[in-house]
Design an enzyme around this catalytic site. Structure first.
Site, PDB file in Angstrom:
ATOM      1  N   TYR A 304       0.845  -1.187   0.000  1.00 53.29           N
ATOM      2  CA  TYR A 304       0.000   0.000   0.000  1.00 53.29           C
ATOM      3  C   TYR A 304       0.884   1.241   0.000  1.00 53.29           C
ATOM      4  O   TYR A 304       1.942   1.264   0.632  1.00 53.29           O
ATOM      5  CB  TYR A 304      -0.897   0.039   1.245  1.00 53.29           C
ATOM      6  N   HIS A 312      -6.641   1.109  -2.005  1.00 51.41           N
ATOM      7  CA  HIS A 312      -6.431  -0.331  -2.138  1.00 51.41           C
ATOM      8  C   HIS A 312      -4.951  -0.601  -2.449  1.00 51.41           C
ATOM      9  O   HIS A 312      -4.217   0.284  -2.900  1.00 51.41           O
ATOM     10  CB  HIS A 312      -7.309  -0.897  -3.246  1.00 51.41           C
ATOM     11  N   LYS A 359      -4.686  -5.088  -9.163  1.00 52.17           N
ATOM     12  CA  LYS A 359      -3.389  -5.211  -8.518  1.00 52.17           C
ATOM     13  C   LYS A 359      -2.380  -5.783  -9.517  1.00 52.17           C
ATOM     14  O   LYS A 359      -2.709  -6.680 -10.294  1.00 52.17           O
ATOM     15  CB  LYS A 359      -3.464  -6.106  -7.283  1.00 52.17           C
TER      16      LYS A 359
END
EC number: 4.6.1.16
Length: 405
Positions: A304, A312, A359
């Site tokens: 993060y 996120h 991600k």
């Protein structure tokens, strides 16, 4: 959190901005160490220190305390103040009864104060049945009292009105549930002074905090060694462990025979799971990333920028140990993950899972130094970390709908 009323909001501001401002205030410190300015008694002192490249500030160290637990391979922080400090200053650890932030006690208190709002359908049905039963009992009791009073008045030859009795028979439209009265206390002796006390209500009793903050071995050693803000206590002797004891114990706990026989320090190896994972954890923490567990997305770590309450995670890390000498792999007593080559099915699955949640998958290769080149004596201290190397490979899944430009 501060209460924001509609009148206090500035025109053109959104509701989310106030929550963001609260998060910026609560989680303002990225690490447990806080740099606070010194009292400016002398104005020129800070100017003089600035000429020599020195800052006129001091470091506030929280000095938290945790207990090592070998069965869970973690460190438990039971003090609520320490837990809050470690979470709000760097997002270290995880609440044992919460998803991330240790908020079990706050949720229990909030549930008691807002029981009506947080009840599920089964609880609402049970509550309505209990109230209906209580209404019938109150109505029957009032009717019996009114009948007894009317019968007594009739025996005396007079007519008793409702106003004279003072008994009101409840109706379903006006009846409200009331707390059942507790039985009166026994009468005290004449010589004993009487002191009437009201019984405490259940809502006023704060429940015992059953939750603690659980730190991984990597987080605990990073706080103890790098930041010097965590003291780890031995559960058997209840004494503070030295840095050397912490370093060696965190390695020995991964041996299969840790609980059955004492391990010799000469058996320490460079392919210890604690060392491999700590190298990766320390690498990204030192670069300013907030490192959290990634088991939810089938990876080892999540990175993060500021923390889970802000954004996120942007990167998903898979730790891949690589042996410098293949002979060391044959004598390895640990069951290391991701040592063997990946199958395309596994790699495609993990990459697709993390791509769907925006991600980027990163394969972090940790090169394990050879035992023939580096003696095991180096493992007695963190000085052995300099012999590890970290390499990164970024994978991106090709999505035609997003990559046409």
């Amino acid at each position: 959190m501060s209460l924001i009323t509609p009148q206090s909001r500035e025109p053109g501001k959104k509701k989310g901005n106030f929550r963001r401002n609260d998060n910026n205030r609560i989680y303002a410190n990225p690490l447990p160490l806080v740099f606070s300015p010194e009292e400016k008694n002398v104005w020129s002192s800070h100017k003089v220190l600035g000429l020599f490249g020195l800052a006129g500030s001091r470091i506030q160290n929280p000095h938290c305390e945790g207990v090592f637990d070998a069965h869970t391979r973690s460190v438990w922080v039971t003090n609520s103040d320490y837990s809050t400090t470690l979470w709000r200053r760097g997002f270290f650890g995880k609440g044992t009864l919460s998803r991330s932030e240790p908020s079990w006690l706050a949720r229990q208190i909030n549930a008691r104060q807002n029981a009506e709002k947080n009840m599920v359908s089964e609880q609402v049905t049970a509550k309505r049945r209990a109230e209906r039963k209580q209404f019938k009992l109150d109505r029957a009791r009032a009717i019996a009292q009114a009948a007894a009073a009317a019968e007594a008045a009739f025996a005396e030859g007079r007519i008793l009105t409702v106003e004279e009795t003072g008994i009101v028979i409840p109706s379903a439209a006006t009846w409200k549930p009331s707390r059942p009265a507790s039985p009166p206390p026994p009468a005290p002796e004449p010589s004993t002074p009487t002191t009437q006390k009201d019984p405490p209500e259940d809502e006023d009793i704060i429940p015992e905090n059953m939750e603690h903050l659980q730190l991984t071995l990597q987080e605990a050693f990073f706080l103890a060694w790098t930041l010097d803000c965590l003291m780890i206590v031995d559960p058997d002797t209840h004494a503070a462990m030295s840095l050397q004891q912490i370093w060696q114990t965190f390695q020995l706990v991964h041996f299969p025979l840790y609980f059955s026989a004492s391990q010799e320090l000469s058996n320490l190896r460079f392919d210890n799971p604690f060392l491999i994972n700590y190298v990766v954890y320390h690498h990204y923490r030192s670069l300013g990333w907030v490192v959290r567990s990634g088991i939810k997305f089938c990876v080892d770590y999540l990175l993060y920028k500021r923390g889970p309450v802000f954004h996120h995670a942007e990167f998903a890390i898979v730790v891949c140990p690589v042996y410098e000498d293949e002979q060391d792999r044959e004598t390895c007593p640990f069951d290391l993950q991701n040592v063997d080559p990946f199958s395309w099915t596994w790699l495609s699955t993990v990459n697709r899972v993390n791509s769907q949640v925006q991600k980027t998958l990163v394969l972090t290769y940790v090169t394990i130094p050879s035992r023939s080149r580096c003696h095991s004596v180096l493992l007695a201290s963190p000085a052995c970390l300099q012999f590890f190397t970290v390499r990164e490979v970024v994978l991106r899944r090709f999505i035609p709908a997003r990559m046409r430009d």
